[in-house]
Design a protein around this motif. Structure first.
Motif, PDB file in Angstrom:
ATOM      1  N   ILE A  76       0.885  -1.163   0.000  1.00  0.00           N
ATOM      2  CA  ILE A  76       0.000   0.000   0.000  1.00  0.00           C
ATOM      3  C   ILE A  76       0.923   1.213   0.000  1.00  0.00           C
ATOM      4  CG2 ILE A  76      -1.839   1.234   1.186  1.00  0.00           C
ATOM      5  CD1 ILE A  76      -2.625  -1.427   2.506  1.00  0.00           C
ATOM      6  N   ASP A  77       1.105   1.815  -1.179  1.00  0.00           N
ATOM      7  CA  ASP A  77       2.054   2.913  -1.343  1.00  0.00           C
ATOM      8  C   ASP A  77       1.345   4.249  -1.138  1.00  0.00           C
ATOM      9  OD1 ASP A  77       4.427   4.187  -1.870  1.00  0.00           O
ATOM     10  OD2 ASP A  77       4.346   3.889  -4.044  1.00  0.00           O
ATOM     11  N   HIS A  78       1.906   5.115  -0.319  1.00  0.00           N
ATOM     12  CA  HIS A  78       1.301   6.423  -0.017  1.00  0.00           C
ATOM     13  C   HIS A  78      -0.170   6.235   0.334  1.00  0.00           C
ATOM     14  CE1 HIS A  78       4.873   8.338  -1.613  1.00  0.00           C
ATOM     15  NE2 HIS A  78       4.744   7.623  -2.709  1.00  0.00           N
ATOM     16  N   GLY A  79      -0.460   5.378   1.286  1.00  0.00           N
ATOM     17  CA  GLY A  79      -1.801   4.854   1.516  1.00  0.00           C
ATOM     18  C   GLY A  79      -2.857   5.785   2.046  1.00  0.00           C
ATOM     19  N   MET A  80      -2.558   7.029   2.360  1.00  0.00           N
ATOM     20  CA  MET A  80      -3.535   7.922   2.981  1.00  0.00           C
ATOM     21  C   MET A  80      -4.874   7.860   2.245  1.00  0.00           C
ATOM     22  SD  MET A  80      -4.035  10.002   5.475  1.00  0.00           S
ATOM     23  CE  MET A  80      -2.454  10.482   6.079  1.00  0.00           C
ATOM     24  N   GLY A  81      -5.930   7.617   2.996  1.00  0.00           N
ATOM     25  CA  GLY A  81      -7.268   7.592   2.431  1.00  0.00           C
ATOM     26  C   GLY A  81      -7.690   6.251   1.858  1.00  0.00           C
ATOM     27  N   THR A  82      -6.833   5.246   1.926  1.00  0.00           N
ATOM     28  CA  THR A  82      -7.187   3.927   1.416  1.00  0.00           C
ATOM     29  C   THR A  82      -8.190   3.275   2.364  1.00  0.00           C
ATOM     30  OG1 THR A  82      -5.071   3.657   0.308  1.00  0.00           O
ATOM     31  CG2 THR A  82      -6.271   1.640   0.839  1.00  0.00           C
ATOM     32  N   VAL A  83      -9.243   2.666   1.783  1.00  0.00           N
ATOM     33  CA  VAL A  83     -10.288   2.011   2.568  1.00  0.00           C
ATOM     34  C   VAL A  83     -10.512   0.615   1.993  1.00  0.00           C
ATOM     35  CG1 VAL A  83     -12.708   2.075   3.295  1.00  0.00           C
ATOM     36  CG2 VAL A  83     -11.408   4.206   3.082  1.00  0.00           C
ATOM     37  N   ILE A  84     -10.464  -0.405   2.854  1.00  0.00           N
ATOM     38  CA  ILE A  84     -10.660  -1.787   2.449  1.00  0.00           C
ATOM     39  C   ILE A  84     -11.780  -2.367   3.298  1.00  0.00           C
ATOM     40  CG2 ILE A  84      -9.597  -4.071   2.269  1.00  0.00           C
ATOM     41  CD1 ILE A  84      -6.876  -2.555   1.979  1.00  0.00           C
ATOM     42  N   GLY A  85     -12.875  -2.767   2.646  1.00  0.00           N
ATOM     43  CA  GLY A  85     -14.064  -3.258   3.333  1.00  0.00           C
ATOM     44  C   GLY A  85     -13.931  -4.655   3.893  1.00  0.00           C
ATOM     45  N   GLU A  86     -14.918  -5.036   4.723  1.00  0.00           N
ATOM     46  CA  GLU A  86     -14.799  -6.255   5.515  1.00  0.00           C
ATOM     47  C   GLU A  86     -14.846  -7.556   4.734  1.00  0.00           C
ATOM     48  OE1 GLU A  86     -17.723  -6.981   8.510  1.00  0.00           O
ATOM     49  OE2 GLU A  86     -19.375  -6.443   7.200  1.00  0.00           O
ATOM     50  N   THR A  87     -15.504  -7.629   3.589  1.00  0.00           N
ATOM     51  CA  THR A  87     -15.510  -8.893   2.843  1.00  0.00           C
ATOM     52  C   THR A  87     -14.540  -8.856   1.665  1.00  0.00           C
ATOM     53  OG1 THR A  87     -17.394  -8.241   1.455  1.00  0.00           O
ATOM     54  CG2 THR A  87     -17.897  -9.419   3.516  1.00  0.00           C
ATOM     55  N   ALA A  88     -13.669  -7.847   1.636  1.00  0.00           N
ATOM     56  CA  ALA A  88     -12.660  -7.754   0.569  1.00  0.00           C
ATOM     57  C   ALA A  88     -11.630  -8.870   0.721  1.00  0.00           C
ATOM     58  CB  ALA A  88     -11.968  -6.401   0.612  1.00  0.00           C
ATOM     59  N   VAL A  94      -0.041  -7.682  -4.510  1.00  0.00           N
ATOM     60  CA  VAL A  94      -0.906  -6.624  -5.038  1.00  0.00           C
ATOM     61  C   VAL A  94      -0.339  -5.271  -4.628  1.00  0.00           C
ATOM     62  CG1 VAL A  94      -3.221  -5.591  -4.821  1.00  0.00           C
ATOM     63  CG2 VAL A  94      -2.968  -8.066  -5.089  1.00  0.00           C
ATOM     64  N   VAL A  95      -0.456  -4.276  -5.511  1.00  0.00           N
ATOM     65  CA  VAL A  95      -0.049  -2.904  -5.205  1.00  0.00           C
ATOM     66  C   VAL A  95      -1.295  -2.021  -5.207  1.00  0.00           C
ATOM     67  CG1 VAL A  95       1.286  -0.904  -5.960  1.00  0.00           C
ATOM     68  CG2 VAL A  95       2.233  -3.209  -6.235  1.00  0.00           C
ATOM     69  N   LEU A  96      -1.484  -1.274  -4.113  1.00  0.00           N
ATOM     70  CA  LEU A  96      -2.566  -0.298  -3.999  1.00  0.00           C
ATOM     71  C   LEU A  96      -1.934   1.060  -3.763  1.00  0.00           C
ATOM     72  CD1 LEU A  96      -4.827  -2.165  -1.399  1.00  0.00           C
ATOM     73  CD2 LEU A  96      -5.137  -2.152  -3.864  1.00  0.00           C
ATOM     74  N   LEU A  97      -2.300   2.047  -4.564  1.00  0.00           N
ATOM     75  CA  LEU A  97      -1.797   3.402  -4.341  1.00  0.00           C
ATOM     76  C   LEU A  97      -2.767   4.179  -3.458  1.00  0.00           C
ATOM     77  CD1 LEU A  97      -0.272   4.272  -7.822  1.00  0.00           C
ATOM     78  CD2 LEU A  97       0.783   3.182  -5.854  1.00  0.00           C
ATOM     79  N   GLN A  98      -2.431   5.427  -3.161  1.00  0.00           N
ATOM     80  CA  GLN A  98      -3.201   6.219  -2.211  1.00  0.00           C
ATOM     81  C   GLN A  98      -4.647   6.419  -2.650  1.00  0.00           C
ATOM     82  OE1 GLN A  98      -0.619   7.439  -3.976  1.00  0.00           O
ATOM     83  NE2 GLN A  98      -1.244   9.324  -4.967  1.00  0.00           N
ATOM     84  N   GLY A  99      -5.530   6.460  -1.644  1.00  0.00           N
ATOM     85  CA  GLY A  99      -6.921   6.785  -1.875  1.00  0.00           C
ATOM     86  C   GLY A  99      -7.760   5.693  -2.512  1.00  0.00           C
ATOM     87  N   VAL A 100      -7.253   4.488  -2.615  1.00  0.00           N
ATOM     88  CA  VAL A 100      -8.021   3.391  -3.215  1.00  0.00           C
ATOM     89  C   VAL A 100      -9.145   2.982  -2.259  1.00  0.00           C
ATOM     90  CG1 VAL A 100      -7.917   0.939  -3.869  1.00  0.00           C
ATOM     91  CG2 VAL A 100      -6.153   2.521  -4.646  1.00  0.00           C
ATOM     92  N   ALA A 125      -3.970   5.286  -8.074  1.00  0.00           N
ATOM     93  CA  ALA A 125      -4.415   6.238  -7.056  1.00  0.00           C
ATOM     94  C   ALA A 125      -5.880   6.616  -7.242  1.00  0.00           C
ATOM     95  CB  ALA A 125      -3.553   7.498  -7.111  1.00  0.00           C
ATOM     96  N   ASN A 126      -6.595   6.662  -6.126  1.00  0.00           N
ATOM     97  CA  ASN A 126      -7.991   7.088  -6.060  1.00  0.00           C
ATOM     98  C   ASN A 126      -8.948   6.241  -6.884  1.00  0.00           C
ATOM     99  OD1 ASN A 126      -7.525   9.308  -4.254  1.00  0.00           O
ATOM    100  ND2 ASN A 126      -6.489  10.285  -5.976  1.00  0.00           N
ATOM    101  N   ALA A 127      -8.548   5.036  -7.227  1.00  0.00           N
ATOM    102  CA  ALA A 127      -9.464   4.117  -7.905  1.00  0.00           C
ATOM    103  C   ALA A 127     -10.520   3.657  -6.907  1.00  0.00           C
ATOM    104  CB  ALA A 127      -8.709   2.929  -8.484  1.00  0.00           C
ATOM    105  N   GLN A 128     -11.738   3.514  -7.390  1.00  0.00           N
ATOM    106  CA  GLN A 128     -12.846   3.035  -6.566  1.00  0.00           C
ATOM    107  C   GLN A 128     -13.315   1.718  -7.166  1.00  0.00           C
ATOM    108  OE1 GLN A 128     -13.707   5.309  -3.901  1.00  0.00           O
ATOM    109  NE2 GLN A 128     -11.799   6.085  -4.758  1.00  0.00           N
ATOM    110  N   ILE A 129     -13.177   0.640  -6.428  1.00  0.00           N
ATOM    111  CA  ILE A 129     -13.608  -0.671  -6.888  1.00  0.00           C
ATOM    112  C   ILE A 129     -14.753  -1.063  -5.968  1.00  0.00           C
ATOM    113  CG2 ILE A 129     -12.922  -3.034  -7.384  1.00  0.00           C
ATOM    114  CD1 ILE A 129     -10.040  -1.957  -7.617  1.00  0.00           C
ATOM    115  N   LEU A 130     -15.946  -1.123  -6.540  1.00  0.00           N
ATOM    116  CA  LEU A 130     -17.146  -1.211  -5.717  1.00  0.00           C
ATOM    117  C   LEU A 130     -17.966  -2.449  -6.020  1.00  0.00           C
ATOM    118  CD1 LEU A 130     -18.180   2.534  -6.091  1.00  0.00           C
ATOM    119  CD2 LEU A 130     -16.854   1.489  -4.245  1.00  0.00           C
TER     120      LEU A 130
END
Length: 167
Positions: A76-88, A94-100, A125-130
């Motif tokens: 999780i690179d520059h992770g500020m604002g990253t949110v990972i839900g409970e059933t994820a 895997v690489v996640l950038l900030q705000g994912v 960065a800032n991708a939303q996977i819903l």
């Protein structure tokens, strides 16, 4: 944690030592605290799991639900604002950038409500996977993309809503 730090050291040109990565990268620290919270969640100690999660969020700016399943060598690179839900589910490497955000779409859903990210995926960065979508192995999600449908292995998805641009 050391395995993750060594993997980050290979990937990130700004990283110059394992101690630097362990002590100064908020993504590594968030994953450390998540593993503790996940242990408590798995052993039916929801208060302790929530307490550790809140501590981690406060320290790192990264929110990982204690029930989320996170694999090895996740960066999780520059992770500020990253949110990972409970059933994820996040598999290895895997690489996640900030705000994912790995979030849900519908409150009334039962079962899996959050994304499944397969091995080797790269989320910009800032991708939303819903929702209960699957991001395929070694796929790339562009910065700012809003993903509402499955992305196949080795594909690139960009835009809002995301569309596949190459496979």
């Amino acid at each position: 944690m050391f395995e993750t730090a060594r993997a980050i050291l290979r990937q990130d040109p700004a990283a110059y030592s394992v101690p630097q990565v362990i002590f100064t990268y908020p993504g590594v620290q968030a994953l450390f605290w998540h593993r503790i919270a996940h242990y408590f969640a798995q052993h039916r100690h929801p208060f302790l799991a929530s307490f550790v999660r809140r501590h981690s969020e406060h320290r790192t700016g990264i929110s990982i639900a204690p029930q989320a399943q996170v694999g090895k060598r996740v960066f999780i690179d520059h992770g500020m604002g990253t949110v990972i839900g409970e059933t994820a589910i996040i598999e290895d490497d895997v690489v996640l950038l900030q705000g994912v955000t790995l979030g849900s779409r519908h409150i009334e859903d039962t079962g899996r409500r959050h994304p499944h990210i397969k091995s080797g995926a790269y989320i910009g960065a800032n991708a939303q996977i819903l929702g209960p979508v699957t991001i395929g192995k070694f796929s790339k999600i562009g910065a700012g993309a809003v993903v509402l449908k499955d992305v196949p292995d080795h594909a690139t998805a960009v835009g809002s809503p995301a569309r596949i641009i190459e496979k």
